[in-house]
Design a protein around this motif. Structure first.
Motif, mmCIF file in Angstrom:
data_model
loop_
_atom_site.group_PDB
_atom_site.id
_atom_site.type_symbol
_atom_site.label_atom_id
_atom_site.label_comp_id
_atom_site.label_asym_id
_atom_site.label_seq_id
_atom_site.Cartn_x
_atom_site.Cartn_y
_atom_site.Cartn_z
ATOM 1 N N HIS A 27 -33.065 51.292 -59.848
ATOM 2 C CA HIS A 27 -32.283 50.121 -60.248
ATOM 3 C C HIS A 27 -31.596 50.362 -61.592
ATOM 4 O O HIS A 27 -30.403 50.073 -61.764
ATOM 5 C CB HIS A 27 -33.204 48.902 -60.306
ATOM 6 C CG HIS A 27 -32.487 47.605 -60.274
ATOM 7 N ND1 HIS A 27 -33.138 46.420 -60.237
ATOM 8 C CD2 HIS A 27 -31.174 47.289 -60.268
ATOM 9 C CE1 HIS A 27 -32.273 45.430 -60.216
ATOM 10 N NE2 HIS A 27 -31.064 45.943 -60.244
ATOM 11 N N VAL A 28 -32.328 50.893 -62.550
ATOM 12 C CA VAL A 28 -31.732 51.224 -63.851
ATOM 13 C C VAL A 28 -30.668 52.297 -63.667
ATOM 14 O O VAL A 28 -29.591 52.237 -64.274
ATOM 15 C CB VAL A 28 -32.810 51.663 -64.865
ATOM 16 C CG1 VAL A 28 -32.187 52.191 -66.151
ATOM 17 C CG2 VAL A 28 -33.766 50.503 -65.155
ATOM 18 N N HIS A 29 -30.927 53.257 -62.810
ATOM 19 C CA HIS A 29 -29.979 54.331 -62.528
ATOM 20 C C HIS A 29 -28.672 53.744 -61.986
ATOM 21 O O HIS A 29 -27.572 54.148 -62.391
ATOM 22 C CB HIS A 29 -30.606 55.295 -61.529
ATOM 23 C CG HIS A 29 -30.022 56.654 -61.512
ATOM 24 N ND1 HIS A 29 -30.671 57.717 -60.950
ATOM 25 C CD2 HIS A 29 -28.850 57.158 -61.976
ATOM 26 C CE1 HIS A 29 -29.924 58.801 -61.070
ATOM 27 N NE2 HIS A 29 -28.812 58.481 -61.691
ATOM 28 N N ALA A 30 -28.782 52.775 -61.074
ATOM 29 C CA ALA A 30 -27.598 52.113 -60.528
ATOM 30 C C ALA A 30 -26.793 51.446 -61.637
ATOM 31 O O ALA A 30 -25.570 51.608 -61.722
ATOM 32 C CB ALA A 30 -28.013 51.081 -59.479
ATOM 33 N N LEU B 206 -18.793 53.695 -59.353
ATOM 34 C CA LEU B 206 -19.303 52.638 -58.485
ATOM 35 C C LEU B 206 -19.889 53.173 -57.189
ATOM 36 O O LEU B 206 -20.848 52.605 -56.658
ATOM 37 C CB LEU B 206 -18.216 51.606 -58.212
ATOM 38 C CG LEU B 206 -17.702 50.880 -59.470
ATOM 39 C CD1 LEU B 206 -16.660 49.842 -59.092
ATOM 40 C CD2 LEU B 206 -18.842 50.261 -60.253
ATOM 41 N N TRP B 207 -19.354 54.261 -56.672
ATOM 42 C CA TRP B 207 -19.922 54.835 -55.455
ATOM 43 C C TRP B 207 -21.360 55.253 -55.715
ATOM 44 O O TRP B 207 -22.261 54.946 -54.938
ATOM 45 C CB TRP B 207 -19.093 56.034 -54.977
ATOM 46 C CG TRP B 207 -19.650 56.601 -53.708
ATOM 47 C CD1 TRP B 207 -19.308 56.266 -52.437
ATOM 48 C CD2 TRP B 207 -20.695 57.587 -53.601
ATOM 49 N NE1 TRP B 207 -20.069 56.965 -51.534
ATOM 50 C CE2 TRP B 207 -20.942 57.790 -52.224
ATOM 51 C CE3 TRP B 207 -21.456 58.305 -54.512
ATOM 52 C CZ2 TRP B 207 -21.889 58.684 -51.745
ATOM 53 C CZ3 TRP B 207 -22.417 59.189 -54.039
ATOM 54 C CH2 TRP B 207 -22.616 59.370 -52.669
ATOM 55 N N ASN B 208 -21.586 55.946 -56.805
ATOM 56 C CA ASN B 208 -22.927 56.407 -57.160
ATOM 57 C C ASN B 208 -23.841 55.212 -57.464
ATOM 58 O O ASN B 208 -25.017 55.215 -57.097
ATOM 59 C CB ASN B 208 -22.856 57.367 -58.348
ATOM 60 C CG ASN B 208 -23.960 58.390 -58.353
ATOM 61 O OD1 ASN B 208 -24.916 58.308 -57.598
ATOM 62 N ND2 ASN B 208 -23.834 59.354 -59.242
ATOM 63 N N ALA B 209 -23.310 54.199 -58.120
ATOM 64 C CA ALA B 209 -24.094 52.991 -58.392
ATOM 65 C C ALA B 209 -24.560 52.355 -57.095
ATOM 66 O O ALA B 209 -25.736 51.992 -56.961
ATOM 67 C CB ALA B 209 -23.273 51.997 -59.207
ATOM 68 N N ARG B 210 -23.666 52.244 -56.123
ATOM 69 C CA ARG B 210 -24.041 51.666 -54.826
ATOM 70 C C ARG B 210 -25.156 52.479 -54.169
ATOM 71 O O ARG B 210 -26.074 51.916 -53.585
ATOM 72 C CB ARG B 210 -22.829 51.584 -53.911
ATOM 73 C CG ARG B 210 -21.873 50.516 -54.310
ATOM 74 C CD ARG B 210 -20.696 50.414 -53.329
ATOM 75 N NE ARG B 210 -19.659 49.622 -53.950
ATOM 76 C CZ ARG B 210 -18.507 50.087 -54.413
ATOM 77 N NH1 ARG B 210 -18.213 51.367 -54.285
ATOM 78 N NH2 ARG B 210 -17.649 49.287 -55.001
ATOM 79 N N TYR B 211 -25.073 53.782 -54.255
ATOM 80 C CA TYR B 211 -26.113 54.645 -53.708
ATOM 81 C C TYR B 211 -27.467 54.294 -54.325
ATOM 82 O O TYR B 211 -28.467 54.144 -53.624
ATOM 83 C CB TYR B 211 -25.761 56.119 -53.964
ATOM 84 C CG TYR B 211 -26.884 57.066 -53.644
ATOM 85 C CD1 TYR B 211 -27.108 57.485 -52.335
ATOM 86 C CD2 TYR B 211 -27.741 57.532 -54.645
ATOM 87 C CE1 TYR B 211 -28.155 58.348 -52.033
ATOM 88 C CE2 TYR B 211 -28.786 58.394 -54.354
ATOM 89 C CZ TYR B 211 -28.984 58.798 -53.044
ATOM 90 O OH TYR B 211 -30.024 59.636 -52.745
ATOM 91 N N PRO C 144 -29.506 44.400 -54.131
ATOM 92 C CA PRO C 144 -28.090 44.182 -53.853
ATOM 93 C C PRO C 144 -27.245 44.700 -55.021
ATOM 94 O O PRO C 144 -27.712 44.725 -56.168
ATOM 95 C CB PRO C 144 -27.971 42.666 -53.721
ATOM 96 C CG PRO C 144 -29.128 42.129 -54.505
ATOM 97 C CD PRO C 144 -30.225 43.160 -54.387
ATOM 98 N N GLU C 145 -26.048 45.108 -54.708
ATOM 99 C CA GLU C 145 -25.132 45.541 -55.765
ATOM 100 C C GLU C 145 -24.861 44.370 -56.699
ATOM 101 O O GLU C 145 -24.530 43.276 -56.254
ATOM 102 C CB GLU C 145 -23.826 46.031 -55.146
ATOM 103 C CG GLU C 145 -22.835 46.550 -56.142
ATOM 104 C CD GLU C 145 -21.554 47.032 -55.485
ATOM 105 O OE1 GLU C 145 -20.574 47.213 -56.225
ATOM 106 O OE2 GLU C 145 -21.527 47.220 -54.264
#
Length: 95
Positions: free
Chosen positions: A52-55, A64-69, A77-78
């Motif tokens: 979650h912190v990584h996101a 944002l692509w990596n955050a969604r991952y 949820p995003e």
């Protein structure tokens, strides 16, 4: 540690307060403007809180692509709000 003590520690010291878990250490470094240190602390961890912190950190970076991952890995949820609000929410959850 309370939320107010955590916030105060960001402005009052250059070293991470004792007894913070790695996720809070990462958020502390992020607040100090040290994104790379924050990311390096959690990059290799796979537990939900670290994911979650990584996101969040990848949102800060603008990836944002990596955050969604990582939101998916965290089973969260995003986050659609502002970065400041997400940071505050994460700190409060993790304290």
């Amino acid at each position: 540690m309370t939320y107010d003590e955590f916030i105060s520690s960001i402005g009052n010291t250059d070293s991470v307060p004792d007894k913070l878990n790695v996720q809070l250490q990462a958020l502390w470094h992020d607040a100090k403007g040290n994104w790379q240190i924050a990311h390096d602390l959690i990059d290799h961890l796979e537990d939900p809180a670290s994911a979650h912190v990584h996101a969040y950190l990848h949102r800060v970076e603008g990836d944002l692509w990596n955050a969604r991952y990582w939101y998916n890995r965290a089973k969260q949820p995003e986050y659609k709000g502002g970065l400041k609000e997400e940071w505050e929410q994460l700190v409060k959850i993790l304290l």
